[in-house]
Motif scaffolding. Structure first.
Motif, PDB file in Angstrom:
ATOM      1  N   THR A   1      42.224  37.965  38.940  1.00 47.27           N
ATOM      2  CA  THR A   1      42.554  39.245  39.540  1.00 47.27           C
ATOM      3  C   THR A   1      43.961  39.273  40.299  1.00 47.27           C
ATOM      4  O   THR A   1      44.501  40.450  40.688  1.00 47.27           O
ATOM      5  CB  THR A   1      41.453  39.346  40.742  1.00 47.27           C
ATOM      6  OG1 THR A   1      41.567  38.216  41.503  1.00 47.27           O
ATOM      7  CG2 THR A   1      40.158  39.524  40.246  1.00 47.27           C
ATOM      8  N   HIS A   2      44.569  37.964  40.655  1.00 46.07           N
ATOM      9  CA  HIS A   2      46.120  38.100  41.040  1.00 46.07           C
ATOM     10  C   HIS A   2      46.524  36.515  41.258  1.00 46.07           C
ATOM     11  O   HIS A   2      45.823  35.621  40.811  1.00 46.07           O
ATOM     12  CB  HIS A   2      46.349  38.642  42.618  1.00 46.07           C
ATOM     13  CG  HIS A   2      45.321  38.011  43.465  1.00 46.07           C
ATOM     14  ND1 HIS A   2      43.816  37.668  43.660  1.00 46.07           N
ATOM     15  CD2 HIS A   2      45.654  37.495  44.745  1.00 46.07           C
ATOM     16  CE1 HIS A   2      43.514  37.483  44.451  1.00 46.07           C
ATOM     17  NE2 HIS A   2      44.383  36.906  45.406  1.00 46.07           N
ATOM     18  N   SER A   3      47.675  36.507  41.523  1.00 47.61           N
ATOM     19  CA  SER A   3      48.151  35.395  41.270  1.00 47.61           C
ATOM     20  C   SER A   3      48.370  34.116  42.232  1.00 47.61           C
ATOM     21  O   SER A   3      48.777  32.932  42.347  1.00 47.61           O
ATOM     22  CB  SER A   3      49.942  35.287  40.916  1.00 47.61           C
ATOM     23  OG  SER A   3      50.485  35.867  42.195  1.00 47.61           O
ATOM     24  N   HIS A   4      47.647  34.363  43.404  1.00 48.10           N
ATOM     25  CA  HIS A   4      47.232  33.693  44.652  1.00 48.10           C
ATOM     26  C   HIS A   4      46.548  32.313  43.880  1.00 48.10           C
ATOM     27  O   HIS A   4      45.702  32.139  43.141  1.00 48.10           O
ATOM     28  CB  HIS A   4      46.664  33.956  45.767  1.00 48.10           C
ATOM     29  CG  HIS A   4      47.276  35.151  46.303  1.00 48.10           C
ATOM     30  ND1 HIS A   4      46.636  35.931  47.178  1.00 48.10           N
ATOM     31  CD2 HIS A   4      48.621  35.479  46.277  1.00 48.10           C
ATOM     32  CE1 HIS A   4      47.646  36.585  47.764  1.00 48.10           C
ATOM     33  NE2 HIS A   4      48.762  36.504  47.242  1.00 48.10           N
ATOM     34  N   GLY A   5      47.175  31.066  44.658  1.00 44.70           N
ATOM     35  CA  GLY A   5      46.539  29.722  43.893  1.00 44.70           C
ATOM     36  C   GLY A   5      45.345  29.377  44.040  1.00 44.70           C
ATOM     37  O   GLY A   5      44.675  28.749  42.770  1.00 44.70           O
ATOM     38  N   ASP A   6      44.377  30.041  44.797  1.00 36.73           N
ATOM     39  CA  ASP A   6      42.807  29.841  44.799  1.00 36.73           C
ATOM     40  C   ASP A   6      42.365  30.600  43.667  1.00 36.73           C
ATOM     41  O   ASP A   6      40.888  30.493  43.427  1.00 36.73           O
ATOM     42  CB  ASP A   6      42.353  30.164  46.085  1.00 36.73           C
ATOM     43  CG  ASP A   6      42.658  31.583  46.644  1.00 36.73           C
ATOM     44  OD1 ASP A   6      43.837  32.074  46.275  1.00 36.73           O
ATOM     45  OD2 ASP A   6      41.876  32.157  47.272  1.00 36.73           O
ATOM     46  N   HIS A   7      42.900  31.630  42.996  1.00 36.19           N
ATOM     47  CA  HIS A   7      42.460  32.221  41.964  1.00 36.19           C
ATOM     48  C   HIS A   7      43.113  31.981  40.457  1.00 36.19           C
ATOM     49  O   HIS A   7      42.382  31.679  39.771  1.00 36.19           O
ATOM     50  CB  HIS A   7      42.780  33.807  41.962  1.00 36.19           C
ATOM     51  CG  HIS A   7      42.073  34.323  43.477  1.00 36.19           C
ATOM     52  ND1 HIS A   7      40.951  35.113  43.361  1.00 36.19           N
ATOM     53  CD2 HIS A   7      42.511  33.871  44.458  1.00 36.19           C
ATOM     54  CE1 HIS A   7      40.674  35.275  44.825  1.00 36.19           C
ATOM     55  NE2 HIS A   7      41.622  34.587  45.474  1.00 36.19           N
ATOM     56  N   TYR A   8      44.510  31.834  40.559  1.00 36.04           N
ATOM     57  CA  TYR A   8      45.270  31.840  39.350  1.00 36.04           C
ATOM     58  C   TYR A   8      45.417  30.386  38.953  1.00 36.04           C
ATOM     59  O   TYR A   8      45.848  29.793  37.849  1.00 36.04           O
ATOM     60  CB  TYR A   8      46.566  32.478  39.351  1.00 36.04           C
ATOM     61  CG  TYR A   8      47.421  32.419  38.087  1.00 36.04           C
ATOM     62  CD1 TYR A   8      46.913  33.348  37.158  1.00 36.04           C
ATOM     63  CD2 TYR A   8      48.376  31.737  38.054  1.00 36.04           C
ATOM     64  CE1 TYR A   8      47.474  33.439  35.847  1.00 36.04           C
ATOM     65  CE2 TYR A   8      49.036  31.732  36.760  1.00 36.04           C
ATOM     66  CZ  TYR A   8      48.608  32.638  35.730  1.00 36.04           C
ATOM     67  OH  TYR A   8      49.311  32.599  34.474  1.00 36.04           O
TER      68      TYR A   8
ATOM     69  N   GLY B   1      48.045  45.816  47.175  1.00 34.67           N
ATOM     70  CA  GLY B   1      47.927  45.699  48.569  1.00 34.67           C
ATOM     71  C   GLY B   1      47.726  44.328  48.996  1.00 34.67           C
ATOM     72  O   GLY B   1      49.076  43.603  49.358  1.00 34.67           O
ATOM     73  N   HIS B   2      46.650  43.603  48.930  1.00 35.70           N
ATOM     74  CA  HIS B   2      46.853  42.242  49.295  1.00 35.70           C
ATOM     75  C   HIS B   2      47.859  41.485  48.291  1.00 35.70           C
ATOM     76  O   HIS B   2      48.342  40.480  49.005  1.00 35.70           O
ATOM     77  CB  HIS B   2      45.409  41.860  48.801  1.00 35.70           C
ATOM     78  CG  HIS B   2      45.281  40.349  48.984  1.00 35.70           C
ATOM     79  ND1 HIS B   2      45.624  39.483  50.069  1.00 35.70           N
ATOM     80  CD2 HIS B   2      44.838  39.455  48.021  1.00 35.70           C
ATOM     81  CE1 HIS B   2      45.288  38.086  49.850  1.00 35.70           C
ATOM     82  NE2 HIS B   2      44.943  37.982  48.538  1.00 35.70           N
ATOM     83  N   SER B   3      47.974  41.782  47.102  1.00 35.40           N
ATOM     84  CA  SER B   3      49.126  41.414  46.430  1.00 35.40           C
ATOM     85  C   SER B   3      49.438  42.705  45.484  1.00 35.40           C
ATOM     86  O   SER B   3      48.733  43.294  45.054  1.00 35.40           O
ATOM     87  CB  SER B   3      48.417  40.165  45.464  1.00 35.40           C
ATOM     88  OG  SER B   3      49.367  39.406  44.870  1.00 35.40           O
TER      89      SER B   3
ATOM     90  N   GLY C   1      37.543  40.746  43.309  1.00 37.39           N
ATOM     91  CA  GLY C   1      38.744  39.667  43.658  1.00 37.39           C
ATOM     92  C   GLY C   1      38.825  39.558  45.352  1.00 37.39           C
ATOM     93  O   GLY C   1      37.800  39.507  45.934  1.00 37.39           O
ATOM     94  N   ASP C   2      40.182  39.911  45.606  1.00 35.77           N
ATOM     95  CA  ASP C   2      40.235  39.808  47.335  1.00 35.77           C
ATOM     96  C   ASP C   2      40.341  40.967  47.764  1.00 35.77           C
ATOM     97  O   ASP C   2      40.800  41.212  48.990  1.00 35.77           O
ATOM     98  CB  ASP C   2      41.613  38.772  47.533  1.00 35.77           C
ATOM     99  CG  ASP C   2      41.443  37.389  47.651  1.00 35.77           C
ATOM    100  OD1 ASP C   2      40.095  37.008  47.290  1.00 35.77           O
ATOM    101  OD2 ASP C   2      42.311  36.502  47.715  1.00 35.77           O
ATOM    102  N   HIS C   3      40.232  41.975  47.090  1.00 36.14           N
ATOM    103  CA  HIS C   3      40.384  43.459  47.657  1.00 36.14           C
ATOM    104  C   HIS C   3      39.510  43.944  48.436  1.00 36.14           C
ATOM    105  O   HIS C   3      39.846  44.436  49.585  1.00 36.14           O
ATOM    106  CB  HIS C   3      40.677  44.318  46.270  1.00 36.14           C
ATOM    107  CG  HIS C   3      40.877  45.820  46.683  1.00 36.14           C
ATOM    108  ND1 HIS C   3      41.967  46.080  47.448  1.00 36.14           N
ATOM    109  CD2 HIS C   3      40.250  47.018  46.294  1.00 36.14           C
ATOM    110  CE1 HIS C   3      41.938  47.463  47.660  1.00 36.14           C
ATOM    111  NE2 HIS C   3      40.694  47.899  46.946  1.00 36.14           N
TER     112      HIS C   3
END
Ligand SMILES: [Zn+2]
Ligand SMILES: [Zn+2]
Length: 331
Positions: free
Chosen positions: A70-77, A172-174, A191-193
């Motif tokens: 959903t985005h590139s943050h470490g806990d996802h990607y 927004g968040h990313s 995701g985190d949205h």
């Protein structure tokens, strides 16, 4: 591991030293296809948890045919690279996130110095700054250097068996955050949205960043229009009433704007000074700036800045630079 609906499993992948505790990874299956959404953080504990829960669901890495973050943050990607190596599935990520990863890889030191300068410019005192920088260093290291194979723009459809997942770009968040929406089943992979309890961090990362808070609010209004009965977020628990949650989050940000306006009632202040006067994590009982970990202090200052910048564009506050420091005042 829980089977949420036929063909959709939720896996819990641990995040060390984080109050969120887990990333919710989703496995979507049908007609020989197997999609993993947000495989989790790149460390051995997370990898083992992923492997164990995939096995429980009757899936081996070789069975995975698609990977989406959903985005590139470490806990996802983070684990995308390792899953790709084992499965040969292609990784899909939004174009804007690819640019972020790339610039982190090629200009890591330069970006680091810029971010230090940015915090200093916004009033973070030297003693605090060194603690913040020390605590935040290594954060990008949680992400594998693998770049995505397929760049998303938004509006594509990803098909897995009977699931037809539309990519919704929700910056927004990313900047390249996406949600996935199945209109037939009225399911949103959020995701985190949109999270059920906490609100995701919205940061103004640098001078060149534009207006992430306004992007975020627009993205919230975008998903609020969708016909959704089941929201599958990347943290915390699943929930059903999306419009009410969206309203709560918008209200939270309006409240924070009022707190900020209050803080600069009598005299101009830096973003750092304002951040020290705000109640942080109100939905988790509330805490003071002083009690935040250095890494979270950084987020708090950048989040305060996202509010200030958005209110500056609205004409509610004004910027006044003085002695290499930016102050904000009421208009
Ligand atoms: Zn995130
Ligand atoms: Zn996250």
């Amino acid at each position: 591991m829980t089977e949420i609906r036929p063909g959709i499993h939720q896996l819990k992948i641990p995040i060390p030293d984080n109050p969120l505790e887990y990333t919710n990874t989703y496995l979507v299956r049908g007609d020989g296809e197997c999609l993993i959404i947000d495989p989790g953080m790149n460390n051995d504990a997370a990898f083992d948890a992923l492997q164990r829960q995939l096995t429980e669901a009757g899936v081996a890495f070789e069975d995975v045919t698609q990977i989406v973050a959903t985005h590139s943050h470490g806990d996802h990607y983070g684990l995308c690279g390792r899953v790709k190596q084992l499965s040969r599935a292609k990784i899909r990520l939004h174009q804007r996130e690819r640019e972020l990863i790339q610039s982190m890889q090629t200009n890591a030191e330069e970006r680091w110095q810029q971010s230090e300068q940015w915090l200093r410019l916004n009033g973070v005192p030297s003693r605090e700054l060194s603690k913040i920088q020390k605590d935040s260093h290594g954060m990008p290291g949680f992400t594998t250097p693998t770049l995505p194979d397929i760049m998303l723009q938004g509006d594509e459809t990803i098909t897995v068996g009977s699931f037809s997942l539309r990519v919704i770009w929700t910056p927004g968040h990313s900047p390249g955050h996406i949600c996935l929406y199945d209109s037939a089943q009225k399911i949103l992979f959020a995701g985190d949205h949109v999270l059920p309890v906490i609100t995701p961090n919205i940061s103004l990362q640098s001078r060149t960043n534009t207006n992430p808070l306004s992007d975020f609010l627009n993205s919230l209004n975008l998903v609020k229009q969708l016909d959704v009965t089941l929201v599958l977020p990347a943290h915390e628990h699943v929930f059903h009433d999306l419009p009410t949650r969206v309203e709560e989050i918008i209200e939270h940000h309006e409240k924070r704007n009022s707190e900020i306006i209050d803080a600069i009632k009598t005299r101009p202040q830096t973003a750092y000074q304002i951040a020290t006067k705000i109640t942080w994590m109100p939905t988790l009982g509330g805490t003071t700036f002083k009690k935040l970990a250095p890494r979270d202090k950084r987020m708090a200052v950048l989040e305060t800045l996202s509010h200030l910048e958005s209110m500056k564009i609205d004409g509610r506050v004004d910027k006044s630079p003085r002695d290499d420091t930016i102050y904000y005042r009421r208009t």
